[in-house]
Design a protein around this motif. Structure first.
Motif, short mmCIF file in Angstrom:
data_model
loop_
_atom_site.label_atom_id
_atom_site.label_comp_id
_atom_site.label_asym_id
_atom_site.label_seq_id
_atom_site.Cartn_x
_atom_site.Cartn_y
_atom_site.Cartn_z
N LEU A 219 0.83 -1.21 0.00
CA LEU A 219 0.00 0.00 0.00
C LEU A 219 0.86 1.26 0.00
N GLU A 220 1.97 1.25 0.74
CA GLU A 220 2.84 2.43 0.77
C GLU A 220 3.47 2.67 -0.59
N GLU B 282 -6.79 5.43 3.81
CA GLU B 282 -7.61 5.00 4.93
C GLU B 282 -7.14 3.65 5.47
N GLU B 283 -6.85 2.70 4.57
CA GLU B 283 -6.41 1.37 5.02
C GLU B 283 -5.04 1.45 5.68
N ILE C 176 -4.02 0.23 9.46
CA ILE C 176 -2.94 -0.70 9.76
C ILE C 176 -1.95 -0.08 10.75
N THR C 177 -1.62 1.19 10.51
CA THR C 177 -0.67 1.88 11.39
C THR C 177 -1.20 1.98 12.82
N LYS D 7 -3.50 -0.05 14.20
CA LYS D 7 -4.30 -1.27 14.24
C LYS D 7 -4.95 -1.51 15.59
N ASP D 8 -4.20 -1.36 16.67
CA ASP D 8 -4.73 -1.66 17.99
C ASP D 8 -5.93 -0.79 18.33
N VAL D 9 -5.83 0.47 17.97
CA VAL D 9 -6.95 1.39 18.25
C VAL D 9 -8.19 0.96 17.47
N HIS D 10 -8.00 0.60 16.20
CA HIS D 10 -9.13 0.20 15.36
C HIS D 10 -9.70 -1.14 15.81
N LEU D 11 -8.84 -2.05 16.25
CA LEU D 11 -9.34 -3.34 16.72
C LEU D 11 -10.23 -3.17 17.95
N THR D 12 -9.80 -2.31 18.85
CA THR D 12 -10.60 -2.05 20.05
C THR D 12 -11.96 -1.46 19.68
N ALA D 13 -11.94 -0.49 18.74
CA ALA D 13 -13.19 0.13 18.30
C ALA D 13 -14.08 -0.87 17.58
N LEU D 14 -13.47 -1.77 16.79
CA LEU D 14 -14.24 -2.78 16.08
C LEU D 14 -14.90 -3.76 17.04
#
Length: 566
Positions: free
Chosen positions: A194-195, A333-334, A338-339, A341-348
């Protein structure tokens, strides 16, 4: 309903064309005459599995065509037509199926080539075939939950739609969680990719609609001489001595001198003046554009180079510049997810838990509505079974539902089965495990009668479902089949005179030999011919006066029943 059926070079059928009517049509004839072959043809028309064995000997292909008339504007066939881009007009649908001797199957709907899977989608909303040899959708336990929902459609639909929305949202969230939580090596590879893509797209510095703008500019520069020549010719034709504007000016002066004499001249003088000033403005526009026209080969090379770069990127990221810009935003956005990830996993996880609780609440409401529907359906089925002399039978709808720890699936958390016991003292068993063929036929007819009006199927076909019954049970089955025909067109192959007597239309299937080849014919019987056919069905090939009297009495009783139940 099925209005016309045409069959050519199919099994022992050379060529036949059959017209069908509303109500109950009975097909009778000797064993091997071709009755079931006609049903096989209709089944192929509805998307059934084909075989080269169906192609008539010495023929290149078998052809089947059916014309269906759709009377209801809300019939699901219209939605299926829109889904697959097939226009349905004049309330008619034509299904076609060709099987070549090499085994190739060709399908058409309203003249448009379709796959077998698409033909099957149309067929299952038009035709419902029941035979003694195969498991039907009504007898398939996996379909029982849909049948129950269909029974109380108006009350259940909204709750089911709301649950389906939440369930599908929950599945998407879980899939996203799985993607984010995959192993570190795959995540790192994905991030590197992606980068790289983001860097390449950002360095390209794309702007909205850039490809279209550049192509127009390139076209203009590439055709500079044609553009310049066209504009110059137009300008020269209008401006200058003895040219268009000068003649128009003379016409304007001629009218101006006499505009007070005649109202018509006054009106037209004003019109020609407006045209003159409009053309004069147009001529000045031509002149200004011509003065600013410059042929710049360097700019053309720049455009070609830029378009080549954009074309290279299109092969990787999208067919247009605008879609590539949209893809760039998705990459950003993706990468951000990924960067962090932990924050998004918790929110998910929090969102999954919230949506899951909402889905469980909707599933519980569905469960309660189904329980009420099951009570009403059980009573109705029990009463119908009594009318078919299964008064000792017990019917029940089994709910395998864990209310404490519900396991959600696409239909809620209910697992539903229709259960029946046909003899006193026997435990309730799954509907598909009833032993007697005669019992199975009666149970299937009960379900078909109840659900026919809900399913909206255009034509219901019974292929010898009355096998194994006689006497008063045969009469009850005949009456039940007739009752089904009041909601849907029914085509019925039968050897029972009781069923044949109920027919609104009776067609006789016969087998003939001609030129050392066997062929099948279909004849619609008159009342007198129907009576003779009933007599043969009662006694066999030999006709007796007693059999004729019995047949006449059966027809009279059938007509009396039909009048009573109109």
């Amino acid at each position: 309903m099925l209005t016309e059926l045409s069959i050519q070079n199919f099994a022992i059928i050379d060529e036949i064309s059959i017209t069908f009517n509303e109500g109950l049509t009975v097909l009778s004839g000797e064993t091997g005459a071709g009755k079931s072959i006609i049903i096989d043809a209709i089944q192929l028309l509805a998307g059934g599995r084909g075989s080269v064995d169906y192609v008539r000997h010495k023929s290149n292909k078998a052809e089947i065509e059916g014309l269906f008339t759709i009377e209801s504007e809300s019939h699901p066939i219209y939605d299926i037509g829109k889904q697959f881009g097939i226009e349905i007009s004049d309330e008619q649908v034509v299904l076609e199926r060709t099987i070549t001797k090499s085994g190739k199957s060709i399908c058409r709907v309203n003249g448009k080539l379709v796959t077998l899977a698409i033909l099957r989608e149309f067929g299952k909303t038009l035709i419902d075939i029941h035979s003694q040899h195969e498991t039907q959708s009504l007898m398939d336990g996996d379909n029982h939950i849909q049948l129950l929902d269909l029974y109380d459609f108006h009350n259940i639909k909204q709750a089911k739609d709301e649950y389906t929305y939440l369930y599908e949202k929950l599945q998407r969230l879980k899939q996203r969680y799985k993607q984010l939580n995959e192993n570190e090596q795959e995540t790192a590879h994905r991030q590197d990719l992606l980068e790289f893509q983001l860097k390449e797209l950002e360095e390209a510095n794309l702007t909205p609609d850039e490809d279209e703008i550049l192509e127009r500019e390139r076209n203009s520069l590439a055709n500079f001489e044609k553009v310049y020549s066209a504009l110059q010719d137009a300008y020269n034709a209008l401006y200058g001595e003895g040219k268009g504007l000068e003649w128009l000016n003379q016409a304007m002066i001629a009218l101006d001198e006499h505009e007070n004499i005649d109202p018509f001249i006054n009106e037209k003088a004003e019109e020609i003046a407006n045209h003159y000033y409009s053309l004069e403005t147009l001529v000045f526009d031509f002149r200004n554009y011509i003065d600013n026209l410059q042929y710049n080969p360097e700019r053309l090379n720049e455009i070609e180079s830029r378009l080549n770069e954009i074309t290279r990127l299109k092969r990787k990221y999208g067919p247009t510049v605008n879609e590539m810009i949209t893809y760039t935003a998705k990459i950003e956005e993706e990468l951000e997810q990924i960067t962090n990830k932990d924050v998004h996993l918790t929110a998910l996880v929090e969102e999954i838990e919230e949506v899951e609780q909402d889905a469980i609440l909707e599933a519980k409401q569905l469960h309660d509505l189904r329980k009420k529907a099951a009570e009403a359906l059980t009573v109705e089925i029990q009463n119908e079974l009594k009318s078919l002399y299964l008064e000792k039978a017990k019917f029940e709808i089994s709910f395998d539902s864990d209310l404490e720890n519900p396991k959600l699936h696409s239909e809620g958390f209910d697992n539903i089965r229709f259960m029946i016991s046909t003899n006193p003292g026997e435990p309730l068993k799954d509907l598909t495990k009833v032993a007697s063929g005669g019992e199975l036929s009666r149970i299937m007819l009960v379900l078909k009668k109840i659900f026919a009006k809900h399913q909206g199927v255009t034509s219901v076909i019974f292929d010898e479902v009355d096998t194994g019954v006689s006497g008063r049970v045969a009469q009850a089955i005949a009456e039940k089949i007739y009752e089904i025909s009041k909601a849907s067109q029914v085509l019925c192959i039968t050897h029972l005179p009781q069923v044949a007597a109920m027919a609104d239309t009776h067609k006789l299937i016969q087998k003939h030999e001609r030129d050392d080849r066997t062929s099948t014919t279909v004849t619609e019987l008159s009342v007198e011919q129907q009576m003779e056919e009933l007599s043969r069905m009662i006694t066999g090939t030999k006709l007796t006066e007693t059999a004729k009297e019995h047949a006449k009495e059966m027809l009279e009783l059938a007509n009396a029943f039909k009048k009573k139940n109109q």
